[in-house]
Design a protein around this motif. Structure first.
Motif, mmCIF file in Angstrom:
data_model
loop_
_atom_site.group_PDB
_atom_site.id
_atom_site.type_symbol
_atom_site.label_atom_id
_atom_site.label_comp_id
_atom_site.label_asym_id
_atom_site.label_seq_id
_atom_site.Cartn_x
_atom_site.Cartn_y
_atom_site.Cartn_z
ATOM 1 N N GLU A 1 -55.330 -16.815 28.413
ATOM 2 C CA GLU A 1 -55.273 -18.159 27.827
ATOM 3 C C GLU A 1 -56.408 -18.366 26.843
ATOM 4 O O GLU A 1 -56.208 -18.879 25.732
ATOM 5 N N HIS A 2 -57.612 -17.958 27.236
ATOM 6 C CA HIS A 2 -58.752 -18.077 26.325
ATOM 7 C C HIS A 2 -58.550 -17.210 25.080
ATOM 8 O O HIS A 2 -58.912 -17.611 23.973
ATOM 9 N N ARG B 1 -55.685 -16.377 23.708
ATOM 10 C CA ARG B 1 -54.712 -16.998 22.816
ATOM 11 C C ARG B 1 -55.334 -18.140 22.034
ATOM 12 O O ARG B 1 -55.086 -18.314 20.840
ATOM 13 N N ASP B 2 -56.195 -18.932 22.706
ATOM 14 C CA ASP B 2 -56.882 -20.017 22.010
ATOM 15 C C ASP B 2 -57.787 -19.463 20.915
ATOM 16 O O ASP B 2 -57.867 -20.010 19.809
ATOM 17 N N LYS C 1 -44.555 -18.856 26.407
ATOM 18 C CA LYS C 1 -46.005 -18.758 26.346
ATOM 19 C C LYS C 1 -46.608 -20.079 26.773
ATOM 20 O O LYS C 1 -46.150 -21.136 26.385
ATOM 21 N N THR D 1 -50.439 -21.949 28.877
ATOM 22 C CA THR D 1 -51.703 -21.738 29.566
ATOM 23 C C THR D 1 -51.398 -21.274 30.992
ATOM 24 O O THR D 1 -50.258 -21.340 31.461
ATOM 25 N N ALA D 2 -52.434 -20.820 31.686
ATOM 26 C CA ALA D 2 -52.243 -20.392 33.071
ATOM 27 C C ALA D 2 -51.667 -21.531 33.907
ATOM 28 O O ALA D 2 -50.773 -21.328 34.738
ATOM 29 N N GLU E 1 -47.914 -22.186 32.956
ATOM 30 C CA GLU E 1 -47.015 -21.165 33.484
ATOM 31 C C GLU E 1 -46.870 -21.283 34.999
ATOM 32 O O GLU E 1 -45.815 -20.964 35.553
#
Length: 347
Positions: free
Chosen positions: A138-139, A141-142, A263, A265-266, A269
């Motif tokens: 997640e980090h 992807r950000d 897709k 965030t944790a 999902e």
């Protein structure tokens, strides 16, 4: 039934959780039984007492202050301790921004690694290592959305090498990090718009699975989401998958193995995974959804994650309603949500 003290959730919701022995509410409150002088966790397997003999308490000290003792069958004290241990582990992983060795988590919580892994997976739906990897992705992807250089973004997210990131990301992102950063560049998305009783339905998929299912939208919405992807209409390979999707929309639950390429965030999902656990014909409140995801206080965040779902019906966000039973909002209008719920009712 008497509510002894202020609860962290509506009384009716707590009582309903106790009646159906809902394990996802264990640790959120306890139930006192005046006739036996004990307090139980919501999922206690014992026979349910009469409502007039019940009292709901927000925590164990409140029940103990009322002179009650712990049930020896369901061991509610253990449920509270487990909840605190999982929260401590979550805090440690969030603080690290990625995986934390089980030995460190075990030392912090006072639990054995095996027991901690077991209760963590039951509460969160992922192992501690899996949750840490999801958080790190997640980090990443950000960071990919901020950094001009893909390698810098990967290292900023905490990966020692780009190759380590690619190994972890290949099964979750559905496209390479560079393609994600460039709006789907190099990715082919096949799509079709088909008429249904619920209105025109847009279905789109990458090579990994369905990435978009919506109502009342055209291919322009895909172009906005993936401005640099190659959008291709139809095709024989896509026709088989489209047929499966249409059949699933007509008869929800008939094909739960349709591949998805989504897709989030944790946390998102995790919420989407819980949505897929709701059987056709049943509904959950936003509070129940948050609790099932292991974050009972994150009701608003659960609602936002529900609304961020990109594949209607396949991830059944329409099965979430308000605590009072009213339909609530839906991205494609309440009429479609009501129609979906109606067609899922047992006949």
């Amino acid at each position: 039934m008497t509510q002894a003290l202020s609860l962290p959730l509506p009384e009716a919701e707590a009582l309903a959780a106790f009646v159906r022995r809902d394990r996802s509410y264990d640790g959120r409150f306890v139930v006192g039984v005046r006739t036996t002088g004990i307090y139980c966790r919501p999922s206690c397997p014992a026979r349910r007492p009469r409502p007039e003999n019940l009292a709901l308490y927000p925590d164990i000290p409140s029940a103990q202050a009322a002179g009650l003792r712990a049930c020896k069958r369901c061991l509610p004290d253990d449920a509270m301790q487990d909840r605190d241990a999982v929260r401590a582990a979550l805090d440690a992983i969030s603080g690290q921004g990625g995986p934390v060795p089980m030995s460190v988590l075990a030392e912090r919580t006072g639990y054995s690694p095996d027991h901690l892994a077991r209760i963590f997976r039951r509460a969160v739906g992922l192992s501690p290592a899996g949750y840490g990897r999801a958080l790190r992705l997640e980090h990443a992807r950000d960071a990919l959305g901020k950094e001009a250089n893909v390698t810098d973004a990967i290292l900023e997210a905490g990966y020692e090498t780009p190759s380590r990131f690619y190994d972890e990301a290949k099964d979750r992102l559905g496209m390479t990090p560079s393609a994600w950063h460039r709006g789907g560049e190099g990715v082919t998305i096949r799509w079709a718009a088909v008429p249904t009783p619920l209105g025109d339905m847009l279905v789109a998929a990458t090579d990994k699975g369905i990435c978009r299912l919506s109502f009342g939208e055209g291919v322009g919405s895909l172009a906005a989401r993936f401005p640099n992807a190659e959008l291709v209409e139809g095709g024989e390979d896509f026709a088989d998958l489209l047929t499966r999707v249409i059949a699933e929309v007509e008869a929800p639950g008939s094909d739960p193995d349709i591949p998805l390429d989504v897709k989030g965030t944790a946390f998102q999902e995790r919420i989407w995974a819980e949505l897929r656990h709701i059987p056709p014909g049943e509904t959950r409140s936003y509070a129940q959804l948050a609790a099932a995801a292991g974050h009972p206080k994150a009701v608003r965040a659960a609602g936002s994650a529900n609304g961020a779902n990109n594949v209607a019906v396949l991830i059944p966000c329409h099965r979430v309603v308000r605590s009072d039973g009213s339909v609530g909002g839906y991205a494609y209008g309440p009429e479609i949500k009501i129609a979906l719920l109606e067609r899922e009712k047992p006949r």
